[in-house]
Design an enzyme around this catalytic site. Structure first.
Site, PDB file in Angstrom:
ATOM      1  N   GLY A 137      44.446  33.424  54.874  1.00 18.82           N
ATOM      2  CA  GLY A 137      44.023  34.874  54.992  1.00 18.82           C
ATOM      3  C   GLY A 137      43.113  35.164  54.022  1.00 18.82           C
TER       4      GLY A 137
ATOM      5  CD  GLU B  59      43.959  25.966  60.451  1.00 15.38           C
ATOM      6  OE1 GLU B  59      42.939  25.965  59.948  1.00 15.38           O
ATOM      7  OE2 GLU B  59      45.085  26.236  59.965  1.00 15.38           O
TER       8      GLU B  59
ATOM      9  CE  LYS C 214      31.830  21.433  41.652  1.00 17.20           C
ATOM     10  NZ  LYS C 214      32.078  20.027  41.240  1.00 17.20           N
TER      11      LYS C 214
ATOM     12  NE  ARG D  33      26.549  18.358  40.994  1.00 13.90           N
ATOM     13  CZ  ARG D  33      27.549  17.527  40.776  1.00 13.90           C
ATOM     14  NH1 ARG D  33      27.698  16.263  41.341  1.00 13.90           N
ATOM     15  NH2 ARG D  33      28.671  18.160  40.198  1.00 13.90           N
TER      16      ARG D  33
ATOM     17  CD  GLU E 217      38.147  66.364  44.312  1.00 17.39           C
ATOM     18  OE1 GLU E 217      37.445  67.712  44.264  1.00 17.39           O
ATOM     19  OE2 GLU E 217      38.625  65.862  43.297  1.00 17.39           O
TER      20      GLU E 217
ATOM     21  CG  MET F 155      17.465  64.978  31.917  1.00 13.61           C
ATOM     22  SD  MET F 155      16.989  66.682  32.238  1.00 13.61           S
ATOM     23  CE  MET F 155      16.010  66.142  33.704  1.00 13.61           C
ATOM     24  NE  ARG F 156      19.915  56.480  30.367  1.00 12.01           N
ATOM     25  CZ  ARG F 156      20.912  55.709  30.879  1.00 12.01           C
ATOM     26  NH1 ARG F 156      20.419  55.305  32.289  1.00 12.01           N
ATOM     27  NH2 ARG F 156      21.873  55.253  30.508  1.00 12.01           N
TER      28      ARG F 156
ATOM     29  CB  SER G 263      13.472  64.851  30.699  1.00  8.32           C
ATOM     30  OG  SER G 263      13.365  66.116  30.789  1.00  8.32           O
TER      31      SER G 263
ATOM     32  CE  LYS H  83      18.612  67.470  22.742  1.00 10.16           C
ATOM     33  NZ  LYS H  83      17.147  67.645  23.182  1.00 10.16           N
TER      34      LYS H  83
END
Lengths: 510, 98
Positions: free
Chosen positions: A39, A67, A215, A217, A310, A450-451, A453, A457
């Site tokens: 499975g 099989e 693996k 190889r 939602e 805010m990355r 920028s 605050k």
């Protein structure tokens, strides 16, 4: 003497996501063992290896079945979306049927080899000019002939024969346990070069399929388990999470959040390829912020997609109307697509794949997910984190702005579990919080990060009315809002009314 | 009397192939009453026939008639089993089918 070996040539399997994990594909001209419990989608893997070769690279293939009968395989794989009989008619797919045939009883009367099988495979490979061969599965050979030394050495000869034919092959084999010895019959002794493990584990009542390259190889590959799913019409789709490279372009272009005040707080809007997390308790205005984000995009003729986990369509549309946004009209104009999905209907991997497909198909500039917390319910923590990483990196690659919402479990303060898991992944975080002030519930909003920028605050008060979200002035007399334990400065009531908000309207920037 | 239809699959002229043919020839010589039609198939020359009959191992002796079909895998050196499976009774004037 320095011996330099040439890099091993690869052959792309074409199985979505897998080649990323393999760092290019399977070693060309070699055999790869695919081990898994029952499975674990071994047969689908083997069939897909041939099918994708036919579909994507015009490479013909031979499927050796030990099989299931070819008849069963044709029927089963039709459900996955592959019409094998058509390919057989076009001489692109050829079966070598080594499955036990009904009434034939086999008795061993002396020495034997698998010369007939090899001759049949070679005949099939020659007559279709096949580049790929799949053998499914070795366990049935042991069942038919017993676990003898002869079978082992003959299977070794078989893999040598496949190598001599110059085909790339996939050989499936059974495992008894998800974690433990590679295969039941210890066949890895003779197909040792490349091993892939498929798992189907039960984690917290949820099935989780993973693929691991054990693996390869002489070849580089990603390590660890990667989730995958089996989809009707597609087969195996792997999700190469940590294989995702952090090479998204970053853009200086800004887009409007749909709310002029919020844009001002964010120094002109969100970056075009950033992901924003909006966190807040129920009723703080998360869905409203999503609605404004969508309508703001549509106003600028940008296409938007909203994934709602939602609320139903009717609810969303009614709410939007209440805030003066006409979702129906936007959908008719082709600017908006609202997709409502009940989170429990499928696993997170499937959700991710469905979301990706919709995004690729609709090509939006903006994507909103409301809410991520609803999806977290249907997954394990690990699976959820992988989902968010996968979605975030995909969105960034598409150069799309993403707005995700997360619900906090408590009304006052606190952080959501969702937030704790994904805050480092998102570029910006906006917090919406309830603030209890002198017997009144008020709403506060702040841009936490805010990355790349500068941003406002302050913790500002916001109100909601029939026109949407309005951001007011900063709370100056309350501290401890974010911890959920506000304390108030000691002013008299009259003084409070006069001074509770600072007049310096958001100009404070650090 | 029932006529037997047998197919012996071999893979080139290897030692086991020759062994299987020798064993079968010997058996038929010792049992002239055993009425059979034998076809020898070299899978290297006729892989399509091996495919049609689903032969995996060589040598293999396939009894097509009488039914049920019976497949004997190997070089037939286990004479006792071969006789039993083909229904050859020792020292009998007429063979019977088990």
């Amino acid at each position: 003497m320095i011996v330099q070996s040439l890099p091993i040539e690869r052959i792309e399997t074409g199985i979505p996501g897998l080649d990323n994990i393999l760092n290019g594909g399977l070693p060309k001209g070699r055999s790869t063992l695919v081990a898994g419990t029952s499975g674990s989608a071994k047969t689908v893997f083997a069939a897909q290896f041939i099918a994708e070769g036919i579909k994507q690279r015009a490479e013909t293939g031979v499927f050796v079945t030990f099989e299931e009968s070819p008849e069963d395989l044709r029927r089963n794989m039709l459900a996955v979306g592959w019409s094998i009989s058509d390919w057989e008619n076009e001489k692109k797919w050829m079966f070598v049927d080594a499955s036990p045939r009904g009434k034939d009883r086999a008795v061993v009367t002396g020495d034997y080899d698998f010369g007939a099988l090899l001759a049949r495979i070679e005949h099939a490979v020659r007559s279709t000019d096949a580049k790929r061969v799949a053998l499914d599965s070795l366990g049935a050979v042991f069942l038919q002939f017993g676990q003898t030394e002869t079978v082992r050495s003959e299977l070794l000869r078989l893999t040598e024969g496949l190598k001599a034919m110059g085909v790339t092959s996939v050989i499936t084999v059974e495992r008894t346990h998800e974690y433990g010895s590679i295969s039941r019959h210890e066949v890895e002794e003779f197909v040792t070069d490349n091993v892939i493990i498929l798992r189907n584990t039960l984690e917290l009542e949820k099935r989780r399929r993973t693929v691991e390259i054990l693996k390869l190889r002489g070849c580089e590959h990603s390590k660890g388990e990667f989730p995958f799913t089996v989809l009707p019409g597609q087969g195996i789709v792997a999700v190469p999470l940590s294989a995702i490279e952090l090479k998204q372009k970053s853009s200086d272009l800004r887009v409007s959040s749909g709310n002029a005040e919020l844009d001002r707080m964010c120094d002109g809007g969100f970056f075009r390829d950033s992901v924003i997390l909006v966190s807040g308790a129920t009723g703080t205005g998360k869905t409203l912020m999503v609605t404004e984000f969508m309508s703001g995009g549509a106003r600028q003729k940008e296409r938007c997609v909203l994934f709602a986990f939602e609320e139903s369509r009717e609810q969303l549309f009614r709410n939007a109307r209440g805030w003066g946004v006409d979702f129906e009209g936007l959908e008719t104009a082709g600017l908006l697509k609202v997709v409502c999905i009940y989170p429990e209907v499928k696993g997170l991997e499937e959700h991710l794949i469905a979301i990706k497909e919709i995004i690729l198909d609709f090509k939006p500039s903006r994507v909103a997910v409301d809410s991520l917390s609803a999806l977290e319910r249907v997954s394990t923590i690990k699976g959820f984190r992988e989902f968010v990483i996968g979605l975030t990196s995909f969105i960034k690659h598409q150069e799309v702005v993403g707005l995700f919402t997360a619900a906090t479990p408590t009304l006052m303060g606190g952080t959501s579990i969702t937030e704790a898991h994904i805050s480092t992944i998102t570029d910006s975080i906006i917090l919406l919080r309830y603030i209890e002030m002198y017997g009144e519930m008020r709403r506060g909003l702040t841009v936490l990060k805010m990355r790349g920028s500068k941003h406002d605050k302050d913790i500002r008060e916001c109100t909601i009315d029939g026109k949407g979200l309005h951001i007011g002035k900063a709370f100056r007399t309350v501290t401890g809002i974010l911890t959920g334990q506000p304390t108030y400065m000691d002013f008299s009531d009259i003084e409070r009314l006069e001074t509770s908000f600072s007049e310096s309207d958001g100009a404070r920037e650090h | 009397m029932n006529r037997h239809y047998l197919k012996l699959f071999i893979c080139g002229m290897t030692l086991t192939s020759e062994q299987a043919m020798a064993n079968l020839r010997q058996l038929l010589r010792e049992h002239p009453d055993f009425d059979c039609e034998l076809v020898i198939v070299d899978v290297l020359e006729r892989p399509d026939v091996a495919e049609a009959e689903g032969i995996v191992a060589t040598p293999s002796l396939l009894r097509e008639v009488p039914t049920p079909r019976q497949l004997l895998v190997g070089d037939l050196s286990d004479v006792g089993s071969v006789k039993r499976l083909l229904g050859i009774v020792e020292n009998a004037k007429e063979e019977s089918i088990q």
